[in-house]
Write a protein that holds these residues in place. Structure first.
Motif, mmCIF file in Angstrom:
data_model
loop_
_atom_site.group_PDB
_atom_site.id
_atom_site.type_symbol
_atom_site.label_atom_id
_atom_site.label_comp_id
_atom_site.label_asym_id
_atom_site.label_seq_id
_atom_site.Cartn_x
_atom_site.Cartn_y
_atom_site.Cartn_z
ATOM 1 N N SER A 81 1.203 -7.155 5.155
ATOM 2 C CA SER A 81 1.866 -5.863 5.051
ATOM 3 C C SER A 81 3.351 -5.900 5.394
ATOM 4 C CB SER A 81 1.150 -4.851 5.947
ATOM 5 O OG SER A 81 1.151 -5.300 7.294
ATOM 6 N N GLU B 224 -6.947 -2.202 2.178
ATOM 7 C CA GLU B 224 -5.888 -1.774 3.087
ATOM 8 C C GLU B 224 -4.713 -1.157 2.349
ATOM 9 O OE1 GLU B 224 -2.944 -3.757 6.493
ATOM 10 O OE2 GLU B 224 -4.020 -5.020 5.057
ATOM 11 N N ALA C 141 -2.623 -9.070 7.821
ATOM 12 C CA ALA C 141 -1.496 -8.150 7.702
ATOM 13 C C ALA C 141 -1.131 -7.541 9.044
ATOM 14 C CB ALA C 141 -1.829 -7.043 6.702
ATOM 15 N N THR D 130 5.441 -0.653 0.448
ATOM 16 C CA THR D 130 4.010 -0.398 0.580
ATOM 17 C C THR D 130 3.222 -1.617 0.136
ATOM 18 O OG1 THR D 130 3.859 0.615 -1.620
ATOM 19 C CG2 THR D 130 4.256 2.087 0.255
ATOM 20 N N PHE D 131 2.014 -1.712 0.645
ATOM 21 C CA PHE D 131 1.116 -2.843 0.421
ATOM 22 C C PHE D 131 -0.267 -2.253 0.212
ATOM 23 C CE2 PHE D 131 -2.054 -5.651 2.306
ATOM 24 C CZ PHE D 131 -1.701 -6.933 1.915
ATOM 25 N N TYR D 132 -0.842 -2.450 -0.970
ATOM 26 C CA TYR D 132 -2.161 -1.873 -1.261
ATOM 27 C C TYR D 132 -3.075 -2.980 -1.758
ATOM 28 C CZ TYR D 132 -5.193 2.169 -2.284
ATOM 29 O OH TYR D 132 -6.196 3.114 -2.283
ATOM 30 N N ASN E 174 -0.791 -0.105 3.500
ATOM 31 C CA ASN E 174 0.217 -0.088 4.554
ATOM 32 C C ASN E 174 1.497 0.504 4.005
ATOM 33 O OD1 ASN E 174 2.761 -1.528 5.826
ATOM 34 N ND2 ASN E 174 1.175 -1.533 7.398
ATOM 35 N N ASP F 158 -0.737 2.046 8.938
ATOM 36 C CA ASP F 158 -1.692 1.185 8.251
ATOM 37 C C ASP F 158 -3.044 1.874 8.198
ATOM 38 O OD1 ASP F 158 -1.952 -1.894 7.381
ATOM 39 O OD2 ASP F 158 -3.832 -1.247 8.304
ATOM 40 N N THR G 80 -3.530 -7.108 -5.202
ATOM 41 C CA THR G 80 -2.629 -6.356 -4.328
ATOM 42 C C THR G 80 -1.436 -5.850 -5.112
ATOM 43 O OG1 THR G 80 -3.235 -7.691 -2.393
ATOM 44 C CG2 THR G 80 -1.160 -6.479 -2.275
ATOM 45 N N GLN H 266 5.981 2.669 10.595
ATOM 46 C CA GLN H 266 4.951 2.093 9.731
ATOM 47 C C GLN H 266 3.591 2.664 10.059
ATOM 48 O OE1 GLN H 266 5.635 -1.976 11.092
ATOM 49 N NE2 GLN H 266 3.627 -1.971 12.086
#
Length: 242
Positions: free
Chosen positions: A106, A131, A11, A214-216, A133, A123, A200, A121
């Motif tokens: 991300s 993670e 990412a 967002t990215f989890y 982001n 992170d 994710t 952004q």
């Protein structure tokens, strides 16, 4: 044994080209401004009128204290476009053929093929390489609506795909839903695979001319469900800034 995904490195690598490009092109823009947000000082017809610049967007990002204990900020993937705006550019066609693997990093908003005028952004990662982001982008005209339409198109196209990385193949499923009453438009997508530990959650929300993504990525069975709640906090801050 299910595979443990280590997406933090992937990412971070994926997000840097966009970030550096946006900063570079924004700095060269003849329409750049040193103001910290929307202002009446813009001239009539200014395409950047009412846009939040990177410095302002950065102030709307969530601090590490909002995340679960154990997360730390990654300074290499925490940046913004500053007070300058990137010059207007033509959008690229959606690359559906190459889009699916990019949803595992991300900077997945890049699959829309539309560059933003400004961005910020942040992170965060923990010792387990989980993670979170967050990214906020400002767009000119109707580009924000187009970004959401294209992201929905990509997520639908990638509902089932094969992911090959680190010498292993996973059968990825993406379940996408529309979330009502969050911003002007919100999409939530959950990525999972039998071969993975955890999953994710991706969230994209439009607030006017701003798109929040967002990215989890987690190793737990909740698949990063908390990502939606964290995104709602960013949405609230953006709404107050408009």
């Amino acid at each position: 044994m299910k595979l443990r995904r280590a997406l933090v490195t992937v990412a971070t690598t994926a997000v840097l080209p966009f970030a550096l490009s946006a900063c570079s092109s924004g700095g060269a823009s003849s329409t750049s401004t040193d103001e910290s947000g929307p202002s009446a000082h813009h001239t009539a017809g200014d395409p950047n009128a009412d846009l939040l610049n990177g410095t302002r967007l950065k102030s709307l990002l969530l601090p590490v204290g909002v995340l679960p204990k154990g997360y730390k900020a990654d300074p290499q993937a925490t940046r913004d476009s500053g007070k300058a705006f990137a010059p207007p550019s033509s959008s690229s066609a959606v690359d559906l053929a190459g889009a699916c693997p990019k949803l595992e990093a991300s900077a997945w908003i890049q699959t829309s093929g539309i560059e933003s005028a400004s961005f910020a952004q942040g992170d965060f990662a923990n010792a387990s390489q989980e993670e979170f982001n967050q990214e906020i982008d400002s767009f000119r005209g109707a580009d924000a609506q187009t970004v959401m339409t294209r992201l929905e198109q990509v997520l639908k196209h990638c509902a089932h795909f094969k992911d090959t990385s680190n010498g292993a193949t996973a059968s990825v499923t993406i379940k996408t839903t529309k979330v009502p009453k969050v911003g002007d438009q919100t999409l939530k997508a959950v990525l999972s695979a039998p071969e993975w530990e955890g999953g994710t959650t991706l969230v994209a929300t439009r607030v006017g001319k701003v798109v929040i993504t967002t990215f989890y990525n987690v190793q737990s069975s909740d698949m990063g469900a908390a990502g939606l709640g964290l995104t709602k906090k960013i949405v609230a801050q953006v709404q107050q800034a408009k």
